[in-house]
Enzyme design. Structure first.
Site, PDB file in Angstrom:
ATOM      1  N   HIS A  23      -9.679  -1.930  -6.763  1.00  0.00           N
ATOM      2  CA  HIS A  23     -10.133  -0.690  -6.138  1.00  0.00           C
ATOM      3  C   HIS A  23     -10.734   0.219  -7.204  1.00  0.00           C
ATOM      4  CE1 HIS A  23      -7.751  -1.980  -2.711  1.00  0.00           C
ATOM      5  NE2 HIS A  23      -6.686  -2.055  -3.493  1.00  0.00           N
ATOM      6  N   ASN A  67      -5.059   0.568   3.481  1.00  0.00           N
ATOM      7  CA  ASN A  67      -4.240   1.772   3.514  1.00  0.00           C
ATOM      8  C   ASN A  67      -4.572   2.656   2.314  1.00  0.00           C
ATOM      9  OD1 ASN A  67      -2.501   1.415   5.865  1.00  0.00           O
ATOM     10  ND2 ASN A  67      -1.684  -0.347   4.771  1.00  0.00           N
TER      11      ASN A  67
END
Length: 276
Positions: A227, A197
């Site tokens: 990330h 997401n």
């Protein structure tokens, strides 16, 4: 000097009462989020949801997903992506403020944005497990030439993803990092609906789901969902990395996700906010 009449708190309904939904609900129940009040939750197991509210100061009704928009000004979606439309559709039709956590599902329902324009609804996407979306939004006011997201997760956090199953990609028994996806954020969000997401949120803040590049690695050497965002723009060049601690209940989700929703809700009622 005249003043505007006082208004009551914004009411909040939470769709999905797992680890994320419960943490958000507890923050609302405690009264620590100024100007907002929890009025309803939705869960597949209503009895279990009521039991999980046993320590709350104010127990609220457990209602079907579609009823949240009838009861609340703000609808927070914390449910599996498979039931996203059951929460999102009524919220947008009723002109509510809608906070989705299944941001990848939002890419498959982009008609909601046009519907929101007609109904007056607001779709507010929390930053979630990422970092620096305010910088990406600011850069997008100029010209961005490239956005790349590289996600590294423990193999167990990726196991069972549709893309891996459909392409017969195994992440079991890995000793070294293995790249399991390289493509667009749109395709990545579809193939890894429970995992990235973050890629969808990044694409919405920047240059779109088809232009945003995504790599996903199954890495046995990492213990945190990691990330790294790299942005090339006419206003700035920047790289940002965040290492998120997975929740005990679901290694696919970082602990910061629920906190991001709480922070987003806090902005709705705060007299002052910081950040773009």
């Amino acid at each position: 000097m005249s003043t505007s009449p006082a208004t009551g708190p914004l009411t909040v309904g939470i769709g999905g009462f797992g680890a994320i939904g419960q943490k958000v609900a507890a923050a609302l129940d405690s009264g620590s989020i100024e100007g907002l009040k929890l009025v309803a939750v939705s869960a597949r197991d209503a009895d279990k949801a009521r039991a999980n509210m046993a320590g709350f100061e104010h127990e609220v009704p457990v209602v079907p997903l579609g009823e949240l928009a009838d009861r609340a000004d703000v609808v927070v979606e914390c449910a599996p992506a498979s039931v996203f439309a059951e929460v999102a559709g009524p919220a947008v039709e009723r002109g509510r403020i809608f906070l989705p956590i299944s941001v990848g599902a939002l890419l498959r329902h982009d008609d909601l944005v046009d519907r929101a324009r007609r109904t007056g609804a607001r779709i507010v996407v929390p930053t979630g497990a990422l970092i620096g979306l305010d910088a990406v939004r600011a850069a997008a006011e100029g010209t961005i030439t490239e956005v790349r997201l590289v996600t590294r997760k423990p193999p167990g956090g990726l196991a069972g993803a549709p893309y891996l199953v459909e392409n017969n990609i195994s992440v079991e028994g890995l000793n070294t990092a293995k790249k399991v996806f390289d493509g667009s954020a749109r395709d990545g969000a579809a193939g890894f609906p429970a995992n990235v997401n973050v890629a969808a949120a990044l694409s919405l803040a920047g240059i779109g789901a088809d232009a945003t590049k995504l790599e996903i690695w199954a890495d046995p050497q990492v213990t945190r969902n990691t990330h790294t965002i790299t942005v090339e723009a006419d206003s700035a060049r920047f790289t940002m990395t965040i290492e998120n601690v997975p929740t005990e209940e679901n290694p696919k989700t970082g602990k910061i996700t629920a906190l991001s929703i709480i922070a987003t809700l806090r902005r709705l009622g705060a007299p002052m906010t910081a950040g773009t």
